[in-house]
Design a protein around this motif. Sequence first.
Motif, short mmCIF file in Angstrom:
data_model
loop_
_atom_site.label_atom_id
_atom_site.label_comp_id
_atom_site.label_asym_id
_atom_site.label_seq_id
_atom_site.Cartn_x
_atom_site.Cartn_y
_atom_site.Cartn_z
N ILE A 8 -11.46 6.62 5.94
CA ILE A 8 -10.19 5.52 5.25
C ILE A 8 -10.52 4.37 4.86
O ILE A 8 -10.04 3.94 3.87
N ALA A 12 -10.27 2.93 1.13
CA ALA A 12 -9.65 1.63 0.91
C ALA A 12 -10.40 0.83 0.02
O ALA A 12 -9.73 0.03 -1.02
N THR A 33 -4.64 -4.54 3.82
CA THR A 33 -4.21 -3.69 4.64
C THR A 33 -3.05 -2.93 3.75
O THR A 33 -2.77 -1.46 4.28
N ASN A 34 -2.61 -3.37 2.70
CA ASN A 34 -1.78 -2.48 1.69
C ASN A 34 -2.67 -1.07 1.29
O ASN A 34 -2.33 -0.35 1.22
N ILE A 36 -4.95 0.27 2.77
CA ILE A 36 -5.31 1.08 3.71
C ILE A 36 -3.94 1.91 4.07
O ILE A 36 -3.96 2.99 4.16
N TRP A 37 -2.84 1.39 3.91
CA TRP A 37 -1.41 2.07 4.16
C TRP A 37 -1.43 3.09 2.71
O TRP A 37 -1.02 4.21 3.03
N ILE A 38 -2.06 2.92 1.70
CA ILE A 38 -2.14 3.58 0.46
C ILE A 38 -2.98 4.58 0.86
O ILE A 38 -2.60 5.85 0.17
N ILE A 40 -3.84 6.13 3.60
CA ILE A 40 -2.99 6.94 4.69
C ILE A 40 -1.79 7.76 4.04
O ILE A 40 -1.74 8.90 4.25
N GLY A 41 -1.11 6.82 3.26
CA GLY A 41 0.02 7.60 2.50
C GLY A 41 -0.46 8.90 1.44
O GLY A 41 0.00 9.79 1.29
N LEU A 84 3.11 8.09 -4.91
CA LEU A 84 2.96 6.86 -3.94
C LEU A 84 3.57 5.54 -4.85
O LEU A 84 4.05 4.66 -4.27
N PHE A 88 6.16 3.29 -3.43
CA PHE A 88 6.08 2.11 -3.10
C PHE A 88 5.84 1.37 -4.07
O PHE A 88 4.57 0.93 -4.20
N LEU A 91 3.75 -1.94 -3.60
CA LEU A 91 2.27 -1.79 -2.99
C LEU A 91 1.29 -1.44 -4.01
O LEU A 91 0.34 -1.73 -4.06
#
Length: 116
Positions: A8, A12, A33-34, A36-38, A40-41, A84, A88, A91
């Motif tokens: 991950i 990222a 952190t955004n 990382i969320w992208i 994961i999504g 995505l 979002f 993001l």
Amino acid sequence: MIHFIVSILLQAIVVLFVFPWIHSDFRVKGDATNAIWIVIGFIVLNWIVRWLFVISTLGLGWLLYYLSLGLLGLLANAIVLILLSRMFPNLLGVPSFSAAFWGGLCLSLASLLMRR
């Protein structure tokens, strides 16, 4: 578990640093952190889209994937990146389908690198 976390983080890094090279408007808005969320999504949505494809083709999806030499997987990655960015918009910014295609290719290569 550590292997998954490192994967991950590598993806990222690809999102943060390689995506702007593909297209200047293709970037994550915000901090790491955004990204990382992208990622994961991307993993979750990619899994859902691929299984919907397999189910909708009555199991022939895997055969079509291998016959197309993985091109259908890259198209699925591009569609997931576009989804995505639509889900979002604060993001992720994806300027075009071709940028999403190349971004999906880069994420696939990063994932492949971690499998080895």
